[in-house]
Motif scaffolding. Structure first.
Motif, PDB file in Angstrom:
ATOM      1  N   UNK A 241       0.813  -1.227   0.000  1.00 32.88           N
ATOM      2  CA  UNK A 241       0.000   0.000   0.000  1.00 32.88           C
ATOM      3  C   UNK A 241       0.844   1.274   0.000  1.00 32.88           C
ATOM      4  N   UNK A 242       2.007   1.237   0.646  1.00 36.12           N
ATOM      5  CA  UNK A 242       2.872   2.413   0.667  1.00 36.12           C
ATOM      6  C   UNK A 242       3.339   2.768  -0.743  1.00 36.12           C
ATOM      7  N   UNK A 243       3.744   1.762  -1.521  1.00 40.04           N
ATOM      8  CA  UNK A 243       4.203   2.006  -2.885  1.00 40.04           C
ATOM      9  C   UNK A 243       3.040   2.356  -3.801  1.00 40.04           C
ATOM     10  N   UNK A 244       1.904   1.698  -3.613  1.00 36.43           N
ATOM     11  CA  UNK A 244       0.711   2.016  -4.419  1.00 36.43           C
ATOM     12  C   UNK A 244       0.300   3.464  -4.183  1.00 36.43           C
ATOM     13  N   UNK A 245       0.291   3.875  -2.915  1.00 37.82           N
ATOM     14  CA  UNK A 245      -0.117   5.248  -2.577  1.00 37.82           C
ATOM     15  C   UNK A 245       0.793   6.291  -3.205  1.00 37.82           C
ATOM     16  N   UNK A 246       2.109   6.154  -2.996  1.00 31.65           N
ATOM     17  CA  UNK A 246       3.007   7.203  -3.491  1.00 31.65           C
ATOM     18  C   UNK A 246       3.051   7.212  -5.013  1.00 31.65           C
ATOM     19  N   UNK A 247       3.010   6.046  -5.654  1.00 32.89           N
ATOM     20  CA  UNK A 247       3.049   6.004  -7.118  1.00 32.89           C
ATOM     21  C   UNK A 247       1.810   6.651  -7.717  1.00 32.89           C
ATOM     22  N   UNK A 248       0.661   6.399  -7.108  1.00 30.56           N
ATOM     23  CA  UNK A 248      -0.583   7.015  -7.579  1.00 30.56           C
ATOM     24  C   UNK A 248      -0.556   8.520  -7.361  1.00 30.56           C
TER      25      UNK A 248
END
Length: 361
Positions: A241-248
Motif C-alpha cells: 500500500x505504501x508504494x501504491x499510494x506514493x506512485x498514484x
C-alpha cells in the motif's frame, strides 16, 4: 491517539538550526562520481536488530512544533485543511500549522542528510550581497542564512505568507509566484531553491530565470527530491500500500504537469541553462529507523514522522480533485499505508539531490 513509530533508545531531536555550514569539501558523501557526474549514494545497511516495539513517539512529536503562524486571512479550506490563497490551486499541499510543522521536520532531514549544513555551494561570504530563497515556506532557511550572512540582504518568496514576523534585520519575505515574470530591480549573488517537487510547471524556464537573475560569478543551488519510493533489498513490494499510494500520488501530480521527481533531472537543466562548475550529489533518505548507521537511523525516524504526519495533507487534494476518489476510499488506503509504515521489514527510501553551479563572469 496519534499513530506511533517504533522507538529507538534515543528519540528524534527537536529540529534546530544547523550550525554554521562547514566546508563543502567535508560533506558526508561518497566522493567518487558516476558517469553522469552525480556522486552516487551507497546502499544503506539494515539494522538486523531493529524490531517494532510499538512504543510511543508521543511527546517527541510535540517537540517538533515551532509556531510560525500566518496573520493572513481568507485562505480556502478543503477537507478540514487550509490552502494558499494567492494563485489558488497552483500548489497542492496545505499551508496550515500541521503542514508548517512537517516542513520544519523536512528542514531537519535535508540539513542532516548533507552533514548538518544549510548548503554545499562553495560561496565566498565576502562576495555574497543579495540572496534569494525560492519557495521559502516557513522561512527557516532564509532566517538561518541571514544570521550566517549578516552583511547580505536575504529575500524569501512563497505563494503563502507563512513566514514569521520576528526575523533578522537583513531578512525580508514576499508573497510571489516564482513562475511569473521576475521583477526584481537587482541581480542576486546567490539563489537557493529547495523542495519544489510537484510544484513547478516549467522547470527549464525556472532554471533559466535563475541564471538570468544572477550576478556574474554568482551561484545557484538546488536541493530537491525524487519522491518515488523504492527499496534496495526488494522489501518494498509492488502491491505494498505504501508504494501504491506514493506512485498514484506522483501520477496525479504528473497529470497536472508538475514534476514530482525533479532531483535527478536538475543537473541537466542546470547545464542547459549555461551554468559552469556544476556539481551533483545524491543522498538516500530512509523512511523509518531501520538503518544500522546511527545518523541515517535518526534521519529515518524524522522521515517516518513527516510522512505519517503528512499523509492526509499530501493526498486529499490530488486524490479528490484530480483522481476523483471519494474521501472514504482515501481513508481506507491511508489506513493501510500506515500499517505498511509500521512494518519493520519494509526498508523504503527515496532520493535527495543537491546540484549547484556558477554563472561565470
Amino acid at each position: 491517539m496519534a499513530d506511533e513509530p517504533p522507538q529507538e533508545p534515543k528519540g528524534p531531536r527537536s529540529p534546530k538550526s544547523p550550525k554554521s555550514p562547514k566546508s563543502p569539501s567535508s560533506a558526508k558523501a561518497d566522493q567518487s562520481e558516476d558517469a553522469s557526474g552525480a556522486v552516487p549514494a551507497a546502499s544503506i545497511e539494515v539494522d538486523e536488530t531493529f524490531e517494532d516495539n510499538d512504543s510511543a513517539l508521543g511527546d517527541a512529536l510535540s517537540s517538533y512544533t515551532t509556531s510560525l503562524a500566518s496573520s493572513v486571512e481568507d485562505y480556502p479550506m478543503e477537507h478540514g485543511r487550509r490552502y494558499h490563497a494567492f494563485r489558488s490551486g497552483r500548489y497542492s499541499r496545505p499551508n496550515d500549522e500541521r503542514e508548517l510543522e512537517r516542513l520544519l521536520i523536512l528542514h531537519e532531514i535535508m540539513t542532516s542528510a548533507i552533514g548538518h549544513r544549510l548548503y554545499l555551494a562553495p560561496v565566498e561570504k565576502e562576495k555574497i550581497h543579495t540572496i534569494l530563497d525560492i519557495g521559502t515556506g516557513t522561512g527557516v532557511w532564509a532566517i538561518e542564512i541571514g544570521e550566517e550572512f549578516p552583511n547580505a540582504t536575504v529575500i524569501g518568496n512563497d505563494l503563502s505568507a507563512n513566514m514569521p514576523t520576528f526575523v533578522p534585520p537583513n531578512v525580508k519575505f514576499e508573497v510571489d509566484d516564482v513562475e511569473s515574470e521576475w521583477v526584481h530591480s537587482q541581480k542576486f549573488s546567490w539563489i537557493f531553491c529547495r523542495y519544489m517537487a510537484a510544484s513547478i510547471l516549467n522547470w527549464p524556464r525556472l532554471v533559466d530565470a535563475i541564471y538570468e537573475n544572477l550576478e556574474p560569478g554568482g551561484w545557484a543551488e538546488f536541493q530537491d527530491f525524487d519522491l518515488q519510493y523504492y527499496s534496495d533489498d526488494g522489501s518494498l513490494k509492488k502491491d505494498d500500500p505504501l508504494l501504491v499510494w506514493i506512485s498514484t500520488l506522483l501520477d496525479a501530480a504528473r497529470s497536472l504537469n508538475r514534476e514530482p521527481n525533479p532531483g535527478s533531472k536538475l543537473e541537466g537543466w542546470v547545464n542547459s541553462a549555461g551554468f559552469k562548475n556544476v556539481v551533483h550529489k545524491r543522498y538516500k533518505i530512509p523512511i523509518g529507523p531501520w538503518p544500522r548507521d546511527r545518523a541515517l537511523k535518526e534521519i529515518g525516524l524524522h522521515n517516518w514522522t513527516q510522512v505519517n504526519q503528512g499523509l492526509e495533507g499530501l493526498t486529499l487534494r490530488l486524490y479528490t480533485n484530480v483522481l476523483k476518489w471519494k474521501t472514504e476510499e482515501i481513508m481506507v488506503l491511508l489506513a493501510n499505508v500506515r500499517k505498511s509504515l509500521r512494518n519493520p521489514n519494509v526498508h523504503a527510501m527515496f532520493d535527495f539531490h543537491v546540484v549547484y553551479g556558477q554563472k561565470l563572469e
